[in-house]
Design an enzyme around this catalytic site. Structure first.
Site, PDB file in Angstrom:
ATOM      1  N   TRP A 115       0.812  -1.211   0.000  1.00  0.00           N
ATOM      2  CA  TRP A 115       0.000   0.000   0.000  1.00  0.00           C
ATOM      3  C   TRP A 115       0.848   1.263   0.000  1.00  0.00           C
ATOM      4  O   TRP A 115       0.340   2.359  -0.286  1.00  0.00           O
ATOM      5  CB  TRP A 115      -0.938   0.003   1.212  1.00  0.00           C
ATOM      6  CG  TRP A 115      -0.237  -0.069   2.538  1.00  0.00           C
ATOM      7  CD1 TRP A 115       0.197  -1.210   3.177  1.00  0.00           C
ATOM      8  CD2 TRP A 115       0.109   1.022   3.389  1.00  0.00           C
ATOM      9  NE1 TRP A 115       0.793  -0.881   4.367  1.00  0.00           N
ATOM     10  CE2 TRP A 115       0.747   0.477   4.536  1.00  0.00           C
ATOM     11  CE3 TRP A 115      -0.056   2.403   3.306  1.00  0.00           C
ATOM     12  CZ2 TRP A 115       1.218   1.269   5.580  1.00  0.00           C
ATOM     13  CZ3 TRP A 115       0.418   3.196   4.351  1.00  0.00           C
ATOM     14  CH2 TRP A 115       1.044   2.616   5.471  1.00  0.00           C
ATOM     15  N   ASP A 116       2.141   1.123   0.308  1.00  0.00           N
ATOM     16  CA  ASP A 116       3.039   2.278   0.281  1.00  0.00           C
ATOM     17  C   ASP A 116       3.017   2.958  -1.097  1.00  0.00           C
ATOM     18  O   ASP A 116       3.161   4.187  -1.198  1.00  0.00           O
ATOM     19  CB  ASP A 116       4.471   1.839   0.595  1.00  0.00           C
ATOM     20  CG  ASP A 116       4.557   0.966   1.834  1.00  0.00           C
ATOM     21  OD1 ASP A 116       3.882  -0.072   1.857  1.00  0.00           O
ATOM     22  OD2 ASP A 116       5.316   1.314   2.756  1.00  0.00           O
ATOM     23  N   GLU A 162       1.689  -1.348  11.630  1.00  0.00           N
ATOM     24  CA  GLU A 162       1.949  -2.770  11.401  1.00  0.00           C
ATOM     25  C   GLU A 162       2.617  -3.458  12.591  1.00  0.00           C
ATOM     26  O   GLU A 162       3.296  -4.474  12.447  1.00  0.00           O
ATOM     27  CB  GLU A 162       2.775  -2.956  10.121  1.00  0.00           C
ATOM     28  CG  GLU A 162       2.044  -2.419   8.894  1.00  0.00           C
ATOM     29  CD  GLU A 162       2.763  -2.668   7.579  1.00  0.00           C
ATOM     30  OE1 GLU A 162       3.966  -2.985   7.626  1.00  0.00           O
ATOM     31  OE2 GLU A 162       2.117  -2.554   6.525  1.00  0.00           O
TER      32      GLU A 162
END
Length: 389
Positions: free
Chosen positions: A162-163, A305
């Site tokens: 998703w970065d 995370e």
């Protein structure tokens, strides 16, 4: 070297040549193979005050390359050898000048960004960041995206995270929208994989994977990781299961691109569908808390995370609310202004039914608020954790 991947059966042809300025100095050579490596060893004697110049030239061709007339291994070997021989004849200096000219014409000249500073490394750092962004983006093929480690290492096995959508896509959206569209096309092609993941978890719509490779594969994050340093047992990689803000991250990238470029063709045939499909996922993901008369998102891990199995991660809840709210606005807009696109997407996604669910559930979606100390809790348990000083 000719190889074929074990699962996807993609053929690779990788060719390398070491070009010596004086090959008469070489006494012998030998190829050696070690774990994940192939070495070519050379022995030669060099007298005092003498020099030798070594150029290493390589190329890689695969059976999924779109610019090859044929996909056979034999054809790729022929092309690879011909290109390599041509490069050797031209020489390193020619290739270096050609590369420098391409960077000047395609990157540095387009959007020159200069930092006035007494420390030259300030400008160097910015150029280095732009260099990495351009060197690792597969702008030639919308079936691929930026790898989590780029070209700097083997971490994450080249998978996309998703970065890309949150941190890297905005740069391309604002400077090279044609590249940004390729990255978003990758996400559009990934809808089938996102549907697989949602269905596997008993949700609807598009639940984008934490790690994605070939777009239609869906989630490719390994289930187990390295051994825990305390227990010695393999660590389960929960991020592939419960890190779920990725779906709204993808929608954010889509909406930002549409707003910045006014690319209506992309919006009609790819963008709106991704916004709707991700919002469809979220409305099926919400959990009703009858005691508090609100909808929650429980058992997740947020973008840091680290804190796994938490309830109501602020980033996740807020991004889900934004995703649903955006879908409502787009629904109402195209229903009024673009009936053809609306009818097509309504038939494909069942928007009328989902729209009613969006309108019903969004007002009751719990959004954590800042406390008296103006601290917005990361999740329900965040402020109750032990202090480490």
């Amino acid at each position: 070297m000719v190889s074929t991947t074990a699962q996807s059966r993609i053929d690779f042809v990788q060719s390398t040549i070491h070009d010596f300025s004086d090959r008469s100095l070489i006494d012998k050579t030998r190829i050696e193979i070690s774990r994940r490596q192939i070495h070519k060893l050379y022995w030669f004697h060099l007298k005092s005050n003498r020099s030798i110049k070594i150029s290493k030239l390589s190329n890689v061709y695969t059976s999924i390359d779109r610019d090859l007339n044929q996909k056979t291994v034999e054809y790729m070997i022929s092309v690879s050898a011909n290109v390599l021989n041509f490069d050797v004849q031209k020489g390193f200096d020619y290739l270096l000048k050609k590369s420098a000219l391409a960077w000047e014409e395609k990157v540095w000249r387009d959007f020159p960004i200069e930092i006035k500073s007494i420390d030259f490394t300030d400008q160097l750092a910015l150029n280095f960041a732009r260099y990495h962004l351009h060197i690792m983006v597969p702008k030639h093929d919308g079936r691929m995206s930026i790898a989590a480690k780029g070209l700097s290492g083997e971490g994450y096995k080249g998978h996309t995270a998703w970065d890309t959508d949150i941190f890297m896509l905005p740069y391309f959206t604002m400077t090279y929208p044609e590249i940004a569209r390729k990255l978003l096309t990758y996400r559009y092609l990934g809808l089938s994989g996102a549907h697989k993941k949602a269905a596997l978890n008993h949700y609807q719509g598009a639940q984008y994977p934490w790690e994605s490779a070939w777009p239609s594969n869906g989630e490719v994050a390994p289930v187990w990781g390295a051994a825990d340093i305390v227990t010695g047992k393999p660590t389960k990689i929960w991020l592939g299961f419960i890190e779920q803000h990725i779906s709204s991250d993808v929608a954010f990238g889509v909406k930002q691109y549409i707003d910045a470029t006014s690319d209506l063709r992309f919006a009609k045939f790819e963008g709106y569908e991704m916004i709707f499909d991700t919002a469809k996922f979220w409305v099926s993901r919400l959990e009703y808390n009858a005691v508090k008369d609100r909808y929650e998102i429980n058992n997740v891990v947020g973008p840091d995370e680290y804190k796994e199995h938490v309830n109501n991660n602020a980033f996740t809840n807020y991004s889900a609310a934004w995703n649903i709210s955006t879908a409502i606005k787009v629904y109402e807009k195209i229903k009024q202004q673009d009936s053809k696109s609306f009818d097509r997407l309504n038939k494909k996604l069942g928007l009328d039914k989902t729209y009613r669910q969006w309108k019903e559930k969004l007002p009751k979606l719990y959004l954590p608020k800042a406390n008296k100390d103006k601290i917005l809790p990361q999740d329900d348990s965040y402020l109750s954790k032990k202090f480490w000083i």
